[in-house]
Design an enzyme around this catalytic site. Structure first.
Site, PDB file in Angstrom:
ATOM      1  N   ASP A 288       0.863  -1.187   0.000  1.00  0.00           N
ATOM      2  CA  ASP A 288       0.000   0.000   0.000  1.00  0.00           C
ATOM      3  C   ASP A 288       0.896   1.233   0.000  1.00  0.00           C
ATOM      4  OD1 ASP A 288      -2.239   1.853   0.514  1.00  0.00           O
ATOM      5  OD2 ASP A 288      -3.358   0.048   1.048  1.00  0.00           O
ATOM      6  N   HIS A 311       2.268   1.941  -3.186  1.00  0.00           N
ATOM      7  CA  HIS A 311       1.348   2.880  -3.823  1.00  0.00           C
ATOM      8  C   HIS A 311       1.883   4.308  -3.816  1.00  0.00           C
ATOM      9  CE1 HIS A 311      -2.454   0.139  -3.247  1.00  0.00           C
ATOM     10  NE2 HIS A 311      -1.460  -0.466  -3.883  1.00  0.00           N
TER      11      HIS A 311
END
Length: 481
Positions: A288, A311
């Site tokens: 993430d 991310h």
């Protein structure tokens, strides 16, 4: 003639005799003098001994006692080794109580050190190293490995954190050790975006048990001042790896975070309600956001960060469920993004309030990043979200020296219809596409974005509007953050 010779011989013998006699007297005199001095010293000493008879004799000089032997380190009053409190470190015995006991002892001593020695693997369950009655400036010296249990019974219905430090004044976690969340038992059979999971859907473990759907953060600091994390590695957390909540004076450097790129919701570093934060020289690989900055954060400075997979570095999502968000004075510079979903991103939900301002993204190198520059004020992690007019206000956002390659959209600036982004500056942007099969490449996109663009840019960006929008609405609570 013979008479004269006899007289000379007699005279010579007489002289020799006189000289010899004189030498004997001189020697005797010297020997007598030495003898008298010795006798006088002996007599004087005898008198002194006689005079002191019946009392303790006084030494002629003071004799110092020998220095005490050095104390072994493990017996130091400010050092607490978990092995001395019963920890086994064999990877199978539950060492939680030993860690609790070591902390209880160290907590009472200012500037104490807890030792987690190298070459041991300590199985430790959920634990809170808590104040506020602990002494300040405690060091948690982690050189061994701390591993999370995979027995679902230990986690009950689910916990939000595994290792937690709360309400401390000066806490340092340092060393060459590893915090291993053993997250694969939590991730298996879990979709990448776990928002689609039903509440309390259990996850099967390799032991045949069921892990709760609420996954813990590996290492969390809450309500603490002067926090430092350095040297260690945090890997395979069930969810977020390292979290700071309501902390002031945070320093994170020379440490690593590692989990697979497809591990769900495994943020690297998560900041919330924290101020005066410095993050530098870190390697972050996760599933993430490498760094996630949430509401209540201010004065955050990040540099020399390596991010990927993951991310990217994100501010938000902010304003969920109509909440107020306040974020200011955030700087990210001298950072490398490799094969990440996003580069530098700001994301907010519709319906929120508050503001994000004073943001600088500078000297960011991207390599095969899908979306290097992103503002998304329509963020939604479900299939459909309700359109709302209120929004978090975004202003004073600078992008400079953003260079490298992309595989999707180089610039995506989607601002609120009712509250456009203002004072957005783009300078020295050079982003080139990676033209390979499977990549869907798009042109730069802007919506309700106002500010200043300094050409030339690669690719050409012509969608940023200059100045400030006419009839710019002012929210009642704008500027109160």
């Amino acid at each position: 003639m013979s008479g004269i010779s006899l007289r000379r011989l007699t005279f010579t013998l007489l002289v020799v005799f006189i000289v010899w006699s004189s030498s004997i007297e001189t020697c005797n005199a010297r020997r007598g003098n030495h003898w008298r001095q010795k006798s006088s010293f002996s007599a004087s000493l005898t008198k002194k001994k006689a005079k002191g008879h019946g009392s303790k004799p006084k030494p002629s000089q003071k004799t110092l006692p020998p220095p005490p032997p050095p104390q072994p380190k493990e017996n130091s009053t400010d050092t607490f080794d978990v092995l001395d409190f019963g920890a086994k470190g064999d990877g199978t015995t539950d060492d939680t109580k030993a860690f609790q006991a070591a902390w209880a002892a160290a907590c009472q001593v200012e500037a104490s050190t807890i030792i987690v020695p190298s070459e041991y693997d300590f199985l430790v369950g959920p634990i809170s190293f808590s104040g506020p009655h602990c002494q300040k400036d405690i060091i948690f010296q982690l050189d061994g490995t701390i591993s999370a249990p995979t027995n679902p019974k230990i986690w009950g219905s689910g916990l939000l954190q595994w290792l937690e430090f709360t309400k401390l004044q000066g806490i340092t976690v340092q060393g060459k050790g590893i915090i291993d969340g053993r997250g694969s038992v939590w991730w298996q059979d879990s979709p990448y975006n776990n928002y689609t999971m039903e509440e309390n859907t259990p996850i099967s473990t390799s032991l045949g048990g069921k892990m709760p759907s609420t996954k813990p953060t590996a290492l969390r600091f809450y309500g603490s001042f002067k926090v430092k994390v350095t040297g260690i590695t945090i890997q395979n957390s069930p969810q977020c790896h390292l979290k700071f909540d309501s902390c002031t004076g945070v320093s994170v450097f020379s440490m690593s975070i590692s989990s697979p790129g497809d591990s769900p919701n495994t943020d690297g570093i998560h900041l919330q309600n924290s101020r005066d934060v410095l993050i530098h020289n870190t390697n972050l690989a996760c599933g993430d956001d490498c760094i996630s900055i949430q509401t209540g954060c201010a004065n955050v400075y990040m540099r020399n960060v390596k991010c990927g997979p993951g991310h990217g570095i994100s501010i938000g999502g902010l304003g969920k469920d109509g909440t107020k968000a306040c974020v200011s004075n955030i700087t990210v510079r001298d950072t490398l993004m490799t094969s990440t979903m996003n580069g530098v991103r700001i994301k907010t939900w519709q319906g929120g309030s508050g503001s994000v301002q004073g943001i600088v993204f500078s000297n960011i190198q991207v390599s095969e990043v899908e979306n290097p520059i992103v503002i998304d004020q329509f963020y939604c992690d479900k299939s459909k979200c309700k359109n709302q007019t209120s929004a978090v206000a975004l202003s004073e956002i600078t992008y400079e020296k953003i260079k490298g390659t992309y595989t999707g959209t180089p610039v995506y600036l989607a601002c609120s219809d009712s509250l456009p982004c203002t004072a957005v500056t783009l300078t020295d942007i050079e982003l080139k596409p990676v033209e390979e099969k499977g990549h869907h490449l798009y042109d730069p996109f802007c919506w309700e974005t106002y500010g200043e663009l300094s050409p030339p840019t690669v690719p050409t960006i012509n969608c940023v509007q200059s100045g400030r929008p006419l009839n710019y609405p002012i929210q009642k609570d704008e500027g109160t953050c």
